[in-house]
Design a protein around this motif. Sequence first.
Motif, mmCIF file in Angstrom:
data_model
loop_
_atom_site.group_PDB
_atom_site.id
_atom_site.type_symbol
_atom_site.label_atom_id
_atom_site.label_comp_id
_atom_site.label_asym_id
_atom_site.label_seq_id
_atom_site.Cartn_x
_atom_site.Cartn_y
_atom_site.Cartn_z
ATOM 1 N N GLY A 1 0.815 -1.217 0.000
ATOM 2 C CA GLY A 1 0.000 0.000 0.000
ATOM 3 C C GLY A 1 0.850 1.268 0.000
ATOM 4 N N MET A 2 2.172 1.115 -0.205
ATOM 5 C CA MET A 2 3.080 2.269 -0.067
ATOM 6 C C MET A 2 3.975 2.584 -1.278
ATOM 7 S SD MET A 2 4.565 1.362 3.734
ATOM 8 C CE MET A 2 3.493 0.774 5.053
ATOM 9 N N PRO A 3 4.014 1.754 -2.322
ATOM 10 C CA PRO A 3 5.084 1.938 -3.312
ATOM 11 C C PRO A 3 5.063 3.268 -4.056
ATOM 12 C CG PRO A 3 3.474 0.333 -4.097
ATOM 13 C CD PRO A 3 3.182 0.563 -2.650
ATOM 14 N N LEU A 4 3.892 3.791 -4.377
ATOM 15 C CA LEU A 4 3.879 5.040 -5.150
ATOM 16 C C LEU A 4 4.439 6.183 -4.291
ATOM 17 C CD1 LEU A 4 3.341 6.542 -7.733
ATOM 18 C CD2 LEU A 4 0.919 6.725 -7.099
ATOM 19 N N ALA A 5 4.057 6.194 -3.003
ATOM 20 C CA ALA A 5 4.609 7.222 -2.102
ATOM 21 C C ALA A 5 6.132 7.124 -2.062
ATOM 22 C CB ALA A 5 4.022 7.058 -0.697
#
Length: 355
Positions: free
Chosen positions: A178-182
């Motif tokens: 749930g974090m890769p784009l950030a």
Amino acid sequence: MISEREFASRTPRQLQLIAAELGEGAQRTGCKAGPRALLPLLAAALREAGHGLAPMRLIASRPAPADDKLTTVADFVPRLAAVVAQAAGAPCAASRPPASAASSASSASSCAAAPAAEAGAFPLVIGGDHSCAVGTWSGMAHAVASAHGARLPLGLVWIDAHLDSHTPATSESGAPHGMPLAALLGEGDPRLAALGGWRGKVSATHAVVVGARSFEAGEAALLARLGVRVIDAVEVAARGVSACLAEARGIARAAPGGYGISLDLDAFDPLDAPGVGSPAPGGLPVRATIDALAGLYRDVRLRGFELVEYNPALDVDDRTARLASALIASVFGRMSRSTRGPGAAGARAAVGLGA
Ligand SMILES: NC(=[NH2+])NCCC[C@H](N)C(=O)O
């Protein structure tokens, strides 16, 4: 659909299939089995489309304490980044001093295969849960930086039901997928965000999310603060997927370093694609999306493509696998004069959609 001019100027590149066997970035780890289940189908579709394939590259996450997902991902991501950088043609150590741990790993492994690497293949990364994207696009950013002698940020089209833009501080689940784009935008845990010693591999002004419909306030606020364009599922339904993907591509491909596409299979409706890690009702129309992506491989500014989150244990009658294979056949299909070329038609037939 790309223009004839772009098509004509495209230099054919060898495709490099990279299996990113990572599942620990999610709460359910079933996506780890995704690449092995999908690859035979995808390779067949690519060969049928006339592509010569470089020998497949498998990269797996190492077993690690199940209670520390971020450590597992942080261990995997630099290795994937190195493989992608090598495939995309980052030069080996002899020609340039490594600027970071990731690039030095890349250099060491790339020297053995230098002639293939120097040619610069087109990486097609098959996940794995979506946290693998940090490795894919960090590696691509490294390859671009090596080739240009400057850190040129990438554009990224993120096709997904989710925003995947949490930091550990905002995530309710704590799951790295749930974090890769950030992380790619330079936010969050430095083990992901500052991979290789620098942040901001992807430029916020050239990042676009398409199809989002399941997300939490903290990640939406982050993207709003950074000015990332989010074309949510409601807007896609109103404007049509073709117009939305064309807009997204226009934004992403203007990035100084070129752009990538990261496609999460949960962007589609669970009825069409049940075999995914985090299904979310609603989703992109299959036929229109496959048509909108037809021939995109030939866009000269497209640096790589990533397909993630296939969970074979949850698939029903191989529906999701067939969709994935039709999609890849379309993206990498031969260009035709009409937008309804053989690639798109074949792709529709493969998912039972007719012509
Ligand atoms: N790549 C994905 N499937 N991401 C789903 C993320 C779901 C939720 N927003 C979370 O952070 O846990």
